[in-house]
Design an enzyme around this catalytic site. Structure first.
Site, mmCIF file in Angstrom:
data_model
loop_
_atom_site.group_PDB
_atom_site.id
_atom_site.type_symbol
_atom_site.label_atom_id
_atom_site.label_comp_id
_atom_site.label_asym_id
_atom_site.label_seq_id
_atom_site.Cartn_x
_atom_site.Cartn_y
_atom_site.Cartn_z
ATOM 1 N N PRO A 10 56.145 33.544 34.211
ATOM 2 C CA PRO A 10 56.559 34.332 33.054
ATOM 3 C C PRO A 10 55.776 35.618 32.842
ATOM 4 C CG PRO A 10 55.467 32.290 32.376
ATOM 5 C CD PRO A 10 55.738 32.184 33.846
ATOM 6 N N ASN A 11 56.529 36.640 32.519
ATOM 7 C CA ASN A 11 56.044 37.976 32.140
ATOM 8 C C ASN A 11 55.535 38.806 33.316
ATOM 9 O OD1 ASN A 11 56.537 37.677 29.291
ATOM 10 N ND2 ASN A 11 54.838 36.245 29.260
ATOM 11 N N ARG A 18 53.743 47.460 31.468
ATOM 12 C CA ARG A 18 53.083 47.263 30.172
ATOM 13 C C ARG A 18 51.643 46.798 30.414
ATOM 14 N NH1 ARG A 18 57.652 44.654 27.325
ATOM 15 N NH2 ARG A 18 59.416 45.879 28.051
ATOM 16 N N TYR A 23 46.438 44.328 33.431
ATOM 17 C CA TYR A 23 47.014 43.826 34.687
ATOM 18 C C TYR A 23 47.226 44.898 35.755
ATOM 19 C CZ TYR A 23 47.611 39.523 32.089
ATOM 20 O OH TYR A 23 47.376 38.383 31.360
ATOM 21 N N ASN A 74 51.729 32.104 41.378
ATOM 22 C CA ASN A 74 51.101 32.607 40.153
ATOM 23 C C ASN A 74 52.004 32.146 39.014
ATOM 24 O OD1 ASN A 74 50.021 33.879 37.944
ATOM 25 N ND2 ASN A 74 49.822 35.893 38.924
ATOM 26 N N ALA A 77 51.196 32.079 32.389
ATOM 27 C CA ALA A 77 50.645 31.241 31.312
ATOM 28 C C ALA A 77 51.020 29.760 31.470
ATOM 29 C CB ALA A 77 51.102 31.763 29.960
ATOM 30 N N HIS A 80 48.339 27.122 32.367
ATOM 31 C CA HIS A 80 47.457 26.490 31.388
ATOM 32 C C HIS A 80 48.167 25.426 30.537
ATOM 33 C CE1 HIS A 80 45.407 30.078 32.629
ATOM 34 N NE2 HIS A 80 46.267 30.852 32.001
ATOM 35 N N ASP A 87 53.513 18.394 38.300
ATOM 36 C CA ASP A 87 54.261 17.263 38.869
ATOM 37 C C ASP A 87 55.240 17.738 39.945
ATOM 38 O OD1 ASP A 87 52.956 15.418 37.293
ATOM 39 O OD2 ASP A 87 54.541 15.269 35.791
ATOM 40 N N GLU A 98 47.089 28.649 44.605
ATOM 41 C CA GLU A 98 47.224 29.233 43.258
ATOM 42 C C GLU A 98 46.583 30.615 43.253
ATOM 43 O OE1 GLU A 98 45.183 26.811 40.406
ATOM 44 O OE2 GLU A 98 45.487 28.239 38.764
ATOM 45 N N HIS A 100 45.858 34.250 40.785
ATOM 46 C CA HIS A 100 45.917 34.989 39.524
ATOM 47 C C HIS A 100 45.352 36.380 39.751
ATOM 48 C CE1 HIS A 100 46.976 31.429 37.321
ATOM 49 N NE2 HIS A 100 46.048 30.789 38.011
ATOM 50 N N LEU A 101 45.969 37.348 39.106
ATOM 51 C CA LEU A 101 45.482 38.728 39.213
ATOM 52 C C LEU A 101 44.120 38.861 38.561
ATOM 53 C CD1 LEU A 101 48.902 40.160 38.188
ATOM 54 C CD2 LEU A 101 47.804 40.681 40.373
ATOM 55 N N SER A 102 44.005 38.273 37.379
ATOM 56 C CA SER A 102 42.760 38.390 36.609
ATOM 57 C C SER A 102 41.853 37.197 36.896
ATOM 58 C CB SER A 102 43.088 38.461 35.113
ATOM 59 O OG SER A 102 43.735 37.272 34.692
ATOM 60 N N ARG A 107 37.971 35.007 31.047
ATOM 61 C CA ARG A 107 38.795 35.409 29.898
ATOM 62 C C ARG A 107 38.718 34.347 28.787
ATOM 63 N NH1 ARG A 107 44.489 37.448 31.875
ATOM 64 N NH2 ARG A 107 44.478 38.189 29.700
ATOM 65 N N ARG A 111 42.381 29.977 28.916
ATOM 66 C CA ARG A 111 42.808 30.305 30.288
ATOM 67 C C ARG A 111 41.917 29.644 31.334
ATOM 68 N NH1 ARG A 111 46.579 34.565 29.420
ATOM 69 N NH2 ARG A 111 45.967 35.791 27.625
HETATM 70 O O1 CA2 Z 1 45.930 36.787 35.869
HETATM 71 C C1 CA2 Z 1 47.033 36.300 36.101
HETATM 72 O O2 CA2 Z 1 47.686 36.520 37.128
HETATM 73 C C2 CA2 Z 1 47.704 35.430 35.029
HETATM 74 O O3 CA2 Z 1 48.420 34.382 35.688
HETATM 75 C C3 CA2 Z 1 48.650 36.336 34.258
HETATM 76 C C4 CA2 Z 1 49.312 35.644 33.074
HETATM 77 C C5 CA2 Z 1 48.263 34.973 32.187
HETATM 78 O O4 CA2 Z 1 48.900 34.260 31.149
HETATM 79 C C6 CA2 Z 1 47.366 34.047 32.972
HETATM 80 O O5 CA2 Z 1 46.397 33.526 32.100
HETATM 81 C C7 CA2 Z 1 46.674 34.786 34.104
HETATM 82 C C8 CA2 Z 1 50.081 36.635 32.221
HETATM 83 C C9 CA2 Z 1 51.042 37.480 32.964
HETATM 84 C C10 CA2 Z 1 51.554 38.520 32.015
HETATM 85 O O6 CA2 Z 1 51.843 39.677 32.743
HETATM 86 C C11 CA2 Z 1 52.040 40.817 32.062
HETATM 87 C C12 CA2 Z 1 52.132 41.954 32.806
HETATM 88 C C13 CA2 Z 1 52.301 43.151 32.177
HETATM 89 C C14 CA2 Z 1 52.404 43.210 30.795
HETATM 90 C C15 CA2 Z 1 52.311 42.052 30.061
HETATM 91 C C16 CA2 Z 1 52.138 40.855 30.697
#
Ligand code: CA2
Length: 147
Positions: A10-11, A18, A23, A74, A77, A80, A87, A98, A100-102, A107, A111
């Protein structure tokens, strides 16, 4: 030739459009192209899917069984929160890395927990888009070691 599924949750479709301060400026399309180029260099292939829906991600994981040698995930959210994704990975019996960008451990506390880590070969986080390159390399090394 190994076939990898790159799944984004998601997202992540908003990447580069954004919150670049969190990110970065790279778009999801650019990350998917980077994955394809990395796999190609290493003699593998990638198929990419992004979804904002937990059920769609679960269906893709179920469908990966027998079609893909590995999954790069990836889960955003859902990482978490989702026992269902955990499963699905267990039941698919397809190895998963797995990513993650961050650096999720640097954080907010919520998370720091990843349900999918329990069923991952390993986790790569904090390296931005390059994390996907590292994840593909790690997966291909893992698959080579299994043969
Ligand atoms: O760091 C990551 O890759 C995450 O999986 C990114 C998720 C976050 O909930 C995880 O804790 C860590 C969020 C992705 C949201 O991506 C956006 C990108 C641009 C603008 C807003 C959200």
């Amino acid at each position: 030739m190994s076939a990898l599924l790159v799944l984004n949750g998601p997202n992540l479709n908003l990447l580069g459009q954004r919150q670049p301060e969190v990110y970065g400026h790279t778009t999801l399309a650019e990350i998917e192209a980077l994955c394809a180029a990395t796999a190609d260099k290493l003699g593998a292939t990638t198929s990419c899917l992004q979804s904002n829906h937990e059920g769609t991600l679960i269906d893709a994981i179920h469908d990966a069984r027998g079609k893909f040698d590995g999954i790069i995930l990836n889960a955003g959210a859902y990482t978490h929160t989702s026992i269902a994704l955990m499963d699905a990975i267990s039941s698919a019996e397809v190895p998963m890395v797995e990513v993650h960008l961050s650096n999720i451990h640097a954080r907010e506390e919520f998370r720091h927990t990843s349900h999918i880590s329990r069923v991952a070969i390993g986790q790569i986080c904090g390296f931005g888009p390059h994390g996907y390159v590292l994840a593909i390399k790690a997966m291909l090394e893992h698959l080579k070691a299994q043969t």
